[in-house]
Design an enzyme around this catalytic site. Structure first.
Site: not given
Ligand code: GLN
Length: 265
Positions: A101, A213
């Site tokens: 990310c 995630h």
């Protein structure tokens, strides 16, 4: 050669654990550690922060960086640009890395945050990321993607039963891959890099960038094995394949997520 001995050590570099650990990204480090230990491989985890010298990066076999908010990314990037440029040589010399990310945004060409100035990246991935601003929707939710990257798909460490990966995303930045960049996966459900072109993540040499995630590795442990195998094979200069572990629990978890989202093999 199948690896199950205690003469091997993997040195894992963990980028800025205090500043870059959102949405359970620390779980990825735990997966690397446990999957090595279960096979008798020693693990040395080195937290990398503003006090770590650039030369330490040379001793790292496998690099990991998690997510972060724009404010922290700014602090981190100043340090990366001035004191951690050895990360580029790490990736260029085929050593493996996983960036999640906020981390891959900093490894691309640039990241334009929600507010404030453009942050120049390390330029490892041929991609740009732009945050459209605080009033635009963030890209949030569960993700299912299909791995498309040939380097990964050709590997023996991947299960024959699936090429799906599952996870969770939460980002404001929209990433656009350049012509030379190869996506990591293709989005089946969710937004991925930008919510438009169906790409998820990026891959360059043995470095993976992903928006997932969840954290990524407990749900998709074969990715951890692929990275560990690369780290050992490069360090000890011979082909090393890991012995299989009992992954029935994570497989059941993945099947349950796929069926909840109505994906059938
Ligand atoms: N700050 C970045 C964004 O919102 C990264 C967020 C994250 O790492 N979860 O795009």
């Amino acid at each position: 050669m199948k690896n199950n001995n205690n003469s091997h050590t993997v040195v894992i570099g963990w980028l800025y654990p205090q500043l870059m650990s959102t949405y359970g990204d620390r779980g990825n480090i735990l997966v690397f550690k446990k999957r090595c230990e279960w096979r008798g491989i020693k693990v040395d985890i080195i937290p990398i922060d503003q006090n770590t010298k650039n030369s330490v990066i040379q001793s790292i076999d496998l690099l990991f960086g998690g997510g972060a908010q724009d404010l922290e990314q700014n602090i981190v990037m100043k340090d990366l640009q001035t004191k951690k440029r050895n990360i580029c040589s790490h990736v260029d010399s085929d050593k493996p890395a996983l960036f999640v990310c906020g981390a891959p945004q900093l490894m691309g060409e640039y990241y334009e945050p929600s507010v404030g100035k453009r942050i120049e990246g390390l330029g490892i991935f041929a991609m740009k990321t732009v945050h459209p601003g605080p009033s635009d929707d963030r890209l949030i939710g569960n993700v299912i993607a299909k791995m498309t990257n040939q380097t990964m798909l050709a590997s023996d460490s991947l299960p024959l039963s699936t090429d799906y990966i599952v996870g969770f995303e939460n980002h404001g930045g929209r990433t656009f891959l350049g012509k030379k960049a190869t996506p990591f996966a293709k989005i089946i459900k969710g937004y991925g890099n930008n919510g438009k072109d169906g790409t998820e993540g990026v891959m360059y040499k043995n470095a993976i960038g992903s928006y997932l995630h969840g954290p990524l590795l407990p749900k998709n442990p074969f990715i951890a094995d692929w990275l560990i195998e690369k780290a050992l094979s490069i360090k000890y200069n011979k082909d090393i394949s890991l012995i299989a572990l009992d992954d029935s629990l994570s497989q059941m978890a993945q099947e349950s997520i796929l069926s909840k989202m109505r994906i059938t093999e």
